[in-house]
Design an enzyme around this catalytic site. Sequence first.
Site, PDB file in Angstrom:
ATOM      1  N   HIS A  15     131.599  82.616  29.410  1.00  0.00           N
ATOM      2  CA  HIS A  15     130.442  81.767  29.116  1.00  0.00           C
ATOM      3  C   HIS A  15     130.235  81.571  27.613  1.00  0.00           C
ATOM      4  O   HIS A  15     129.140  81.226  27.181  1.00  0.00           O
ATOM      5  CB  HIS A  15     129.158  82.379  29.699  1.00  0.00           C
TER       6      HIS A  15
ATOM      7  N   ASP B  95     132.567  76.330  29.631  1.00  0.00           N
ATOM      8  CA  ASP B  95     133.595  77.142  30.284  1.00  0.00           C
ATOM      9  C   ASP B  95     133.862  76.703  31.724  1.00  0.00           C
ATOM     10  O   ASP B  95     134.926  76.984  32.273  1.00  0.00           O
ATOM     11  CB  ASP B  95     133.167  78.614  30.289  1.00  0.00           C
TER      12      ASP B  95
ATOM     13  N   GLU C 220     123.185  70.834  37.315  1.00  0.00           N
ATOM     14  CA  GLU C 220     122.559  71.980  37.970  1.00  0.00           C
ATOM     15  C   GLU C 220     121.239  72.333  37.281  1.00  0.00           C
ATOM     16  O   GLU C 220     121.201  72.569  36.073  1.00  0.00           O
ATOM     17  CB  GLU C 220     123.508  73.182  37.940  1.00  0.00           C
TER      18      GLU C 220
ATOM     19  N   GLU D  33     130.950  71.793  39.732  1.00  0.00           N
ATOM     20  CA  GLU D  33     131.190  70.973  38.550  1.00  0.00           C
ATOM     21  C   GLU D  33     132.062  69.760  38.848  1.00  0.00           C
ATOM     22  O   GLU D  33     131.899  68.696  38.234  1.00  0.00           O
ATOM     23  CB  GLU D  33     131.816  71.826  37.446  1.00  0.00           C
TER      24      GLU D  33
ATOM     25  N   ILE E 226     134.191  73.674  32.814  1.00  0.00           N
ATOM     26  CA  ILE E 226     134.848  72.379  32.908  1.00  0.00           C
ATOM     27  C   ILE E 226     136.204  72.491  33.595  1.00  0.00           C
ATOM     28  O   ILE E 226     136.735  71.490  34.111  1.00  0.00           O
ATOM     29  CB  ILE E 226     135.015  71.733  31.507  1.00  0.00           C
TER      30      ILE E 226
ATOM     31  N   PHE F 272     127.632  75.431  31.147  1.00  0.00           N
ATOM     32  CA  PHE F 272     128.481  75.999  30.094  1.00  0.00           C
ATOM     33  C   PHE F 272     129.787  75.212  30.061  1.00  0.00           C
ATOM     34  O   PHE F 272     130.322  74.841  31.115  1.00  0.00           O
ATOM     35  CB  PHE F 272     128.792  77.483  30.355  1.00  0.00           C
TER      36      PHE F 272
END
Length: 323
Positions: A129, A85, A29, A60, A87, A83
């Site tokens: 985050h 986070d 992104e 993602e 995933i 980030f």
Amino acid sequence: MSEKTYLQALNEALRQEMERDGNILILGEDVGRFGGCFGVTQGLFDQFGEDRVKDTPITESVIVGAAAGAAVAGLRPVAELMFVDFIGVAMDQLFNQAAKMRFMFGGKAKVPMTLRMPQGAGIGAAAQHSQSLESWFMNIPGLKVVIPSTPYDAKGLLISAIRDDNPVVFLEHKLLYGVSGEVPDESYAIELGKADIKREGADVTIVATSQMVYAALQAAEKLKADGIEAEVVDPRCLQPLDSATILDSVKKTHALVVAHEAVKFGGPGAEIAALVAEEAVEYLDAPIKRVGAPFCPVPFSPPLEQYYIPNADNIVAAVKSIR
């Protein structure tokens, strides 16, 4: 060598590898004209174009899935999530697909992908985050987990990650992007799974990762005033883990403190502590101590966030409790 920031070192690694190998592409992104959320891919779109520096949807699962597919097809993708986070919505693509393909196809399929993810607290980004999730990835056979602390290590390890034929999770602490250090201008690779002794000492081993390496070095200077010489070991990679360097240090110092920003419970320090307990317990003169974040989400309040993040004083206290 030139003085470069951690961010510049990463950018240089990407640029040099893309110049060397036309099969390397970047996707994520805002990695294109915008240059990435934190600026790591700045200027690469202008040099290599949209065929090799690809902006993706805010999905993602698509980023990680496309990277895995491209890798199996013969490319060497470097994917970026804004980030770590995020995933969670792409874990199937990572741990069920990318991590297992080489095993499931008897080595006939290679997955040479690198997944770059900023992590860590300290910028007021709150609970969703700011996490440090390295222990998730350590527990997945088939993944390599890299967590550099210095600009020098960041460049050399990223180059090795890109060249590796296995999926590599590459974790960058957000607070380290502005940290400066000497970095060679030419391309170089640092072996994955090789720890680095950032400071030598004889009285206690401090194994620290990412930003906590700097906290450990600060703690070592404070301990020096009290006559305690700490050895600071930076694993640099958590999978594969350089067990030999850690064990050799503990055999020399007879004491161990492990420091990381991830939550203490179930964090990487638990695995390192277990390693030493199994392989070198007879060398220890005191219990192993771990320093990590409390078992709670990262607070948004700046004072609470600073309280949440482990620091040099926490490491000093842990050392003094056993020395």
